[in-house]
Design a protein around this motif. Structure first.
Motif, short mmCIF file in Angstrom:
data_model
loop_
_atom_site.label_atom_id
_atom_site.label_comp_id
_atom_site.label_asym_id
_atom_site.label_seq_id
_atom_site.Cartn_x
_atom_site.Cartn_y
_atom_site.Cartn_z
N ASP B 237 0.89 -1.24 0.02
CA ASP B 237 0.66 -0.19 0.05
C ASP B 237 0.72 1.57 -0.13
OD1 ASP B 237 -2.73 -1.15 0.46
OD2 ASP B 237 -2.16 -2.47 2.13
N GLN B 242 -2.60 4.01 -3.15
CA GLN B 242 -2.77 3.08 -4.12
C GLN B 242 -2.43 0.86 -3.82
OE1 GLN B 242 0.08 4.91 -6.56
NE2 GLN B 242 -1.54 5.62 -7.62
N HIS B 243 -3.01 0.26 -4.44
CA HIS B 243 -2.63 -0.87 -3.54
C HIS B 243 -1.90 -2.05 -4.70
CE1 HIS B 243 -3.36 -4.40 -1.03
NE2 HIS B 243 -3.29 -5.30 -2.20
N ASP B 256 -4.71 -1.55 -7.94
CA ASP B 256 -6.29 -0.93 -7.17
C ASP B 256 -7.02 -2.44 -7.81
OD1 ASP B 256 -4.99 1.16 -5.96
OD2 ASP B 256 -4.84 2.38 -7.24
#
Lengths: 311, 311
Positions: B237, B242-243, B256
């Motif tokens: 993260d 954002q992931h 994401d």
């Protein structure tokens, strides 16, 4: 006014016993400030801080000597360099090799002096031994580094924790001499690390080195359980039949049975002379070989549990 | 005739499963010879040797891929470079950091290509993740690298010996991805290493990293006791929210929640493409960061004894 106004960060045993007298005795340095979490300070320090970050704001401060335990050295050195101060790192220079690598990069981009102070290298026998060994091959090496941890590290719990280095805290001094005098690169091939049942750092270590010569016998024995006289000896036989004996931590050198150096140890005098030279030249001296050998020993070392140790 | 005539030294599992097909599939390489202590060789190798020193005498040989256990890689690579052959090092590139440092020096003075082949870096998700993370700060990192040692290292006793790296043998793949994608330098701050009662290398490791950001939570979990599906995941993260999720050893990347890369792993295809580029340019690529992180983990790691493990 002295050329270099210096601050000491971390005012424990090594700072009080070694750095303070060496700074006082060197006219090129002025002790401007001391930072100590316990608020300790000598009377000749102009300023005293509990938080080193406050010290780093002093515009007159040129350089800092970082004498804290190694776990926090990277953070402190990074901030010092970024604040435009040069930095001397007590040994071991950081908690990890990656941290030291990072400090090299930061010092270079900050254009400040970074200096790994391997104090044992400043004994007079070291240069004499390096010179005698130049161009030779080492056939036999025996490093014996045995001291009483109760005498040298009273109450220092951090050295027994994981990452505290244990016996490698003094052992790295021997390795810093070895990397300076060895005529060829030397590698650790085997290591045995003795961990007391109640501790997360080794109390003793046996190392086997190799340099690639046939029939060589290169070893080190480190031990913190010595009582009585301390032993800081390096014995070397060359392939050409010469015999070197460094004793008293390399303050004394015998060459083929004849004493060629026998000086009172003045390690930190040499450390601050070199720091002065580096500061005046605006260059760094970051020697990572001794630290890399320690990491190598931990990485390939066989862990052997031994009896609990109370200090 | 292909531009590069290559020899494989050490013809075990990784050489047979990965190097051989990658060399065969790349028209810029010709498999000239194989050296194997057990005398194993594929039918398309022009020459077979039991002693690699005999192979190094072949005047037509341009380069060697060193696929032996890491303990002997330094010796072999040194002799190869000094015989005028370029060298690819399987990971981990040597037994110790000092050995790798020495090889850098030798390659540079021999003017030959030295290449540390971090195969995991050649998955398509790696470059995509590095690009996505550029200029970002990582707030949370979780590396989960769990596999079944019985499947991947059947009968390989050297990995369980002191210096055999244990779980860091696969773990270093994750670290080689991390050093490639991380937008800031990352340091190991804490490590816990689980040693089976009957082994001298760790079977599992937990790492805590730091990059210097406030409130960050950066961890890795390595384990060799996984059965059923294997897990090679990296979850990130960013501070900007954002992931990223890298799975299948970084062959797949979700950004994401959306799959942006999902390729069949072709790691060694990439390894030999890069080796070709380096050989043609006459340059080296020696990346020591992943190996340094492993040494750091061993140096500061807390050793925890766990149940004996039989494979």
């Amino acid at each position: 006014m002295a050329p270099h106004r210096v601050g000491i960060i971390g005012f424990g045993k090594i700072a009080q016993d070694q750095h303070l007298p060496a700074i006082r005795a060197n006219p090129d340095f002025e002790l401007l400030a001391v930072s100590s979490q316990r608020g300790l300070s000598p009377e000749d320090a102009k300023y005293t801080f509990v938080d080193y970050r406050e010290m780093l704001k002093l515009p007159d401060l040129d350089a800092v000597a970082i004498c804290t335990p190694p776990q926090v050295r990277h953070d402190i050195a990074k901030q010092a360099l970024q604040a435009g101060k040069s930095a001397l790192l007590e040994k071991p220079p950081a908690a990890t090799l990656s941290e030291l690598e990072d400090l090299k990069r930061i010092a270079s981009s900050a254009r400040k002096t970074l200096f790994t102070a391997w104090h044992a290298q400043h004994n007079d026998g070291v240069d004499a031994a390096a010179k005698a060994l130049q161009g030779q091959a080492i056939k036999r090496l025996l490093i014996t580094w045995k001291e009483d941890v109760r005498q040298w590290h009273p109450g220092q719990q951090w050295i027994w924790q994981a990452g505290g280095f244990g016996i490698f805290d003094p052992g790295i001094n021997a390795l810093s001499i070895l990397t300076r005098i060895a005529p060829q690169p030397i590698f650790i091939k085997q290591a045995t690390l003795e961990f007391p049942a109640n501790r997360d750092a080794p109390i003793a270590a046996s190392l086997v080195f190799a340099s690639g010569s046939v029939g060589e016998d290169l070893r080190a024995e480190f031990d913190w359980r010595q009582t009585g006289p301390q032993t800081w000896d390096i014995e070397i036989d060359t392939a050409a039949g010469q015999h070197l004996l460094l004793t008293k931590g390399a303050a004394r050198l015998e060459f083929d049975g004849k004493v060629v150096v026998d000086e009172t140890p003045a390690e930190y005098t040499g450390v601050y002379q070199q720091f002065d030279t580096l500061l005046k030249a605006g260059t760094s001296d970051v020697e990572d070989m001794p630290f890399r050998l320690v990491a190598d020993a931990f990485m390939i070392g066989k862990r052997v549990p031994v009896e609990a140790f109370e200090d």
